[in-house]
Motif scaffolding. Structure first.
Motif, PDB file in Angstrom:
ATOM      1  N   ALA A 167       0.797  -1.217   0.068  1.00  0.00           N
ATOM      2  CA  ALA A 167      -0.125  -0.029  -0.297  1.00  0.00           C
ATOM      3  C   ALA A 167       0.797   1.209   0.096  1.00  0.00           C
ATOM      4  O   ALA A 167       1.794   1.225  -0.680  1.00  0.00           O
ATOM      5  N   ASP A 168       0.542   2.129   0.738  1.00  0.00           N
ATOM      6  CA  ASP A 168       1.419   3.455   0.850  1.00  0.00           C
ATOM      7  C   ASP A 168       2.065   3.478   2.187  1.00  0.00           C
ATOM      8  O   ASP A 168       2.574   4.815   2.514  1.00  0.00           O
ATOM      9  N   GLY A 169       2.575   2.454   2.696  1.00  0.00           N
ATOM     10  CA  GLY A 169       3.354   2.446   4.017  1.00  0.00           C
ATOM     11  C   GLY A 169       2.154   2.595   5.182  1.00  0.00           C
ATOM     12  O   GLY A 169       1.148   2.371   5.184  1.00  0.00           O
ATOM     13  N   GLY A 170       2.840   3.009   6.388  1.00  0.00           N
ATOM     14  CA  GLY A 170       1.870   2.766   7.416  1.00  0.00           C
ATOM     15  C   GLY A 170       2.452   3.060   8.906  1.00  0.00           C
ATOM     16  O   GLY A 170       4.009   3.158   8.814  1.00  0.00           O
ATOM     17  N   ARG A 171       1.785   2.943   9.961  1.00  0.00           N
ATOM     18  CA  ARG A 171       2.584   3.254  11.240  1.00  0.00           C
ATOM     19  C   ARG A 171       2.307   1.894  11.896  1.00  0.00           C
ATOM     20  O   ARG A 171       1.203   1.519  12.118  1.00  0.00           O
ATOM     21  N   ILE A 172       3.320   1.328  12.723  1.00  0.00           N
ATOM     22  CA  ILE A 172       3.285  -0.063  13.497  1.00  0.00           C
ATOM     23  C   ILE A 172       3.557   0.597  14.871  1.00  0.00           C
ATOM     24  O   ILE A 172       4.529   1.027  14.962  1.00  0.00           O
ATOM     25  N   ILE A 173       2.696   0.294  15.860  1.00  0.00           N
ATOM     26  CA  ILE A 173       2.871   0.818  17.186  1.00  0.00           C
ATOM     27  C   ILE A 173       2.810  -0.563  18.221  1.00  0.00           C
ATOM     28  O   ILE A 173       1.801  -1.271  17.991  1.00  0.00           O
ATOM     29  N   VAL A 174       3.780  -1.084  18.847  1.00  0.00           N
ATOM     30  CA  VAL A 174       3.739  -2.079  19.562  1.00  0.00           C
ATOM     31  C   VAL A 174       3.774  -1.753  21.234  1.00  0.00           C
ATOM     32  O   VAL A 174       4.169  -0.808  21.606  1.00  0.00           O
ATOM     33  N   GLY A 214       8.138   3.686   3.565  1.00  0.00           N
ATOM     34  CA  GLY A 214       6.926   4.601   4.278  1.00  0.00           C
ATOM     35  C   GLY A 214       6.480   4.005   5.415  1.00  0.00           C
ATOM     36  O   GLY A 214       5.418   4.437   6.010  1.00  0.00           O
ATOM     37  N   ILE A 215       7.246   3.015   6.047  1.00  0.00           N
ATOM     38  CA  ILE A 215       6.768   2.527   7.303  1.00  0.00           C
ATOM     39  C   ILE A 215       7.432   2.602   8.629  1.00  0.00           C
ATOM     40  O   ILE A 215       8.846   2.851   8.501  1.00  0.00           O
ATOM     41  N   THR A 216       6.782   3.151   9.674  1.00  0.00           N
ATOM     42  CA  THR A 216       7.460   3.440  10.907  1.00  0.00           C
ATOM     43  C   THR A 216       6.997   2.323  11.791  1.00  0.00           C
ATOM     44  O   THR A 216       6.073   1.778  11.791  1.00  0.00           O
ATOM     45  N   ILE A 217       7.821   2.086  13.052  1.00  0.00           N
ATOM     46  CA  ILE A 217       7.799   1.087  14.128  1.00  0.00           C
ATOM     47  C   ILE A 217       7.928   1.820  15.218  1.00  0.00           C
ATOM     48  O   ILE A 217       9.181   2.366  15.289  1.00  0.00           O
TER      49      ILE A 217
END
Length: 293
Positions: A167-174, A214-217
């Motif tokens: 897709a267009d990337g995204g945000r991952i929060i754990v 474009g993905i953050t964690i």
């Protein structure tokens, strides 16, 4: 360490309107508070947890358009099916909040005399001298805490990255914990699981392919929070710590979901009361020269 200001409600609405968020462990506590905050900001919210009735009740609290999906996060196949269902029916998630967690060891410090016998069981104290019935064989400690708190996060991160790359990337929060950094003597397996989550976040953030896609964690690092999980803890024990409410913690999730990518990738946000503090980048700036300087 850097003190973080909560984003404004206007900024949240601008950043989250129309975004698709999946939150696990969201039938109560931090997950539910986060779902409510994101929904009120215009996001499309999917909550996941165990127990259909609990999920329906939680979804009703979030709002009429909130979706729910029953999923055991320790099952790879169930998480695969959940992510595919979301993609097919709603769209690829923009934000994945891997939040499901358990802490059975809390039962061993309960104030009730009957409950305190839990310390003699390996389910609540992995060092307990508990034996298999009618034998001299020590019982094996269960893997449930690591399965939920770490393995469930590992599965969720992998699936989130897989779908976000397309897709267009995204945000991952754990969801980590103050226990990721600071050990508690009565919470050995919980501490180990949350330290593992920190290690997973650190090493995954160090990869070059996520920012390129474009993905953050990033990691949520709450201190003691007034959720159903800690209701069993004696009140006198809670009196010595500064408690946060689930809503306080939800604002930290909102920050990591909306702040500039360079500010949140690889970060860990501590929540203590209403105060939000980024602690991981300060820690890394101190420890890196010790090993690589």
């Amino acid at each position: 360490m850097t003190t973080i200001n909560r984003p404004s409600t206007d900024d949240l609405s601008k950043s989250l309107s129309g975004k698709i968020i999946l939150a696990t462990g969201a039938a109560s506590g931090i997950g539910l508070a986060t779902a409510k905050l994101f929904y009120s900001s215009g996001a499309k919210v999917i909550i996941a947890d165990l127990g259909e009735d609990r999920l329906k009740n939680a979804a009703a609290q979030v709002g009429p358009e909130c979706k729910h999906y029953q999923c055991n996060v320790t099952s790879w196949s169930e998480q695969v099916e959940m992510f595919q269902w979301i993609k097919d029916n709603i769209g690829s998630p923009d934000i994945v909040f891997c939040n499901a967690g358990i802490d059975p060891e809390l039962k061993a410090i309960a104030s009730d005399a009957q409950e305190t016998k839990a310390a003699e069981k390996v389910a609540y104290n992995y060092l307990a001298d508990e034996y298999e019935d009618g034998s001299s064989t020590l019982k094996q400690p269960p893997s449930a805490v690591m399965d939920v708190n770490y393995r469930g996060v590992e599965y969720g991160v992998k699936l989130a990255v897989h779908h976000m790359r397309k897709a267009d990337g995204g945000r991952i929060i754990v969801t980590g914990s103050a226990n990721s950094y600071f050990p508690i003597a009565s919470s050995n397996m919980y501490d180990a699981s949350k330290a593992a989550v920190l290690g997973l976040m650190r090493s995954t953030a160090a990869r070059q392919d996520l920012p390129a896609a474009g993905i953050t964690i990033s990691m949520l690092c709450p201190s003691s929070t007034a959720t159903p999980m800690i209701e069993i803890v004696p009140e006198e024990a809670k009196a010595h710590v500064k408690m946060s409410g689930p809503e306080d913690v939800a604002w930290a999730v909102a920050y990591m979901a909306t702040a500039p990518a360079q500010d949140v990738h690889g970060c860990a946000v501590q929540v203590k009361g209403t105060k939000l503090t980024e602690i991981e980048k300060s820690y890394q700036s101190w420890v890196t020269p010790l090993f690589y300087g």
